[in-house]
Motif scaffolding. Structure first.
Motif, short mmCIF file in Angstrom:
data_model
loop_
_atom_site.label_atom_id
_atom_site.label_comp_id
_atom_site.label_asym_id
_atom_site.label_seq_id
_atom_site.Cartn_x
_atom_site.Cartn_y
_atom_site.Cartn_z
N ILE A 153 3.80 15.70 4.25
CA ILE A 153 2.84 16.37 5.18
C ILE A 153 3.58 17.33 5.97
CG2 ILE A 153 1.16 14.46 4.85
CD1 ILE A 153 2.61 12.88 7.32
N PRO A 154 3.86 18.47 5.47
CA PRO A 154 4.63 19.45 6.19
C PRO A 154 3.74 19.93 7.73
CG PRO A 154 3.63 20.59 4.24
CD PRO A 154 3.40 18.95 4.22
N ARG A 155 2.67 19.94 7.79
CA ARG A 155 1.70 20.28 9.00
C ARG A 155 1.76 19.21 10.03
NH1 ARG A 155 -3.71 23.08 6.51
NH2 ARG A 155 -2.82 24.87 5.32
N CYS A 156 2.23 18.12 9.95
CA CYS A 156 2.30 17.04 10.80
C CYS A 156 3.19 17.17 12.06
CB CYS A 156 2.53 15.71 10.36
SG CYS A 156 2.67 14.35 11.21
N HIS A 157 2.62 17.00 12.95
CA HIS A 157 3.24 17.32 14.31
C HIS A 157 3.18 16.12 15.39
CE1 HIS A 157 -0.59 18.38 16.18
NE2 HIS A 157 -0.61 19.00 15.29
N GLY A 164 10.94 11.17 4.21
CA GLY A 164 10.49 11.39 2.83
C GLY A 164 8.75 11.84 3.15
N ILE A 165 8.16 10.88 3.81
CA ILE A 165 6.86 11.05 4.25
C ILE A 165 6.61 12.38 4.84
CG2 ILE A 165 4.81 10.16 5.70
CD1 ILE A 165 5.46 8.22 3.56
N LEU A 166 7.48 12.91 5.83
CA LEU A 166 7.11 14.01 6.81
C LEU A 166 7.17 15.25 5.47
CD1 LEU A 166 9.05 13.48 10.11
CD2 LEU A 166 6.23 13.53 9.64
N LEU A 197 1.06 -1.24 -0.05
CA LEU A 197 0.01 0.10 -0.01
C LEU A 197 0.66 1.28 -0.03
CD1 LEU A 197 -2.54 -1.09 2.92
CD2 LEU A 197 -3.08 -0.94 0.39
N ALA A 198 0.41 2.24 -0.55
CA ALA A 198 1.09 3.59 -0.86
C ALA A 198 0.57 4.23 0.62
CB ALA A 198 0.60 4.44 -2.06
N PRO A 199 1.40 5.03 1.11
CA PRO A 199 1.01 5.79 2.38
C PRO A 199 -0.25 6.50 2.27
CG PRO A 199 3.32 6.07 2.24
CD PRO A 199 2.67 5.39 0.91
N PHE A 200 -0.97 6.72 3.20
CA PHE A 200 -2.52 7.32 2.99
C PHE A 200 -2.08 8.95 3.60
CE2 PHE A 200 -6.23 9.39 4.59
CZ PHE A 200 -7.15 9.28 3.33
N LEU A 201 -1.83 9.97 2.58
CA LEU A 201 -1.31 11.36 3.05
C LEU A 201 -2.12 12.53 2.56
CD1 LEU A 201 2.58 10.53 2.17
CD2 LEU A 201 1.54 10.19 4.33
N PRO A 202 -3.25 12.66 3.29
CA PRO A 202 -3.83 13.97 3.22
C PRO A 202 -3.17 15.13 3.31
CG PRO A 202 -5.03 12.47 4.59
CD PRO A 202 -3.84 12.02 4.59
N PRO A 203 -3.02 15.97 2.32
CA PRO A 203 -2.11 17.30 2.52
C PRO A 203 -2.02 17.91 3.88
CG PRO A 203 -3.46 17.28 0.33
CD PRO A 203 -3.70 16.30 1.37
N ASN A 204 -3.35 18.10 4.36
CA ASN A 204 -3.64 18.75 5.58
C ASN A 204 -3.27 17.94 6.80
OD1 ASN A 204 -5.61 16.91 5.44
ND2 ASN A 204 -7.01 18.21 6.50
#
Length: 193
Positions: free
Chosen positions: A120-124, A115-117, A11-18
């Motif tokens: 998704i630049p807002r991920c904290h 690469g994942i982070l 599976l590809a990571p599920f990465l909503p932009p927000n």
């Protein structure tokens, strides 16, 4: 004796932009155990029942009981609305016993977390769901290990992050569903959207 065939994560990571939160398991079970083409696909896994209890007070909110499967479209829509990304900590693995057990899962290649982070630049907030996921993530980040149900703050890839360590959602982890949901609920009590 046949050499092990490394298995690439299907599976590809599920990465909503927000996305503000990244939920991280270890590796999916063999495909014959899947009830949908998404993360935590095993119908006996409690992840989506836990989310149903926490957010809708209904363990079957994301379950199609008649077909014995999860409602993938509803899960994805919910995750987008709540700004939650999902991936696994293992990109390539060997199944030493050919089953879904994390105890016999050998990590060949971990997730490319940096690469994942970047996507998704807002991920904290990171959340690991079980011991293998936690151990693998700690090997990537060098973060200290939180207690089960707890969190630690750390710096990684020029980003301040919070890591929650949650219990496994597998039925092999002997804890009632309501007890697991109570522990998972602590993430969202403190979660900044």
């Amino acid at each position: 004796m046949n050499p092990l065939q490394p298995e690439i994560h299907p599976l590809a990571p599920f990465l909503p932009p927000n996305a503000r939160l990244l939920l991280l398991g270890s590796f999916p079970p063999p495909r014959k155990r899947w009830s949908m083409d998404f993360f935590y696909p095993n119908y006996t896994n409690d992840m989506w029942r836990i989310f149903g209890l926490i957010f809708f007070d209904d363990k079957d909110h994301f379950v199609d009981i008649e077909k014995k499967k999860f409602c993938k479209d509803n899960i994805e829509q919910f995750l987008r609305e709540k700004a939650i990304a999902v991936s696994d900590t293992v990109a390539v693995a060997n199944r030493l016993n050919g089953n879904a057990s994390d105890l016999t899962l050998e990590v060949v290649e971990p997730l490319n977390l940096a690469g994942i982070l970047d996507q998704i630049p807002r991920c904290h907030t990171l959340v690991t769901t079980g011991q293998k996921a936690t151990d693998t993530l700690l090997s990537i980040t060098g973060s200290p290990a939180p207690e089960i149900g707890g969190f630690v703050d750390f710096l990684y890839h020029n980003r301040r992050l919070r890591l929650y360590r949650m219990p496994s959602t597998s039925r092999a982890y002997p804890k009632p569903l309501t007890d697991k949901a109570k522990i998972y609920r602590t993430i969202f009590q403190n979660f900044e959207q």
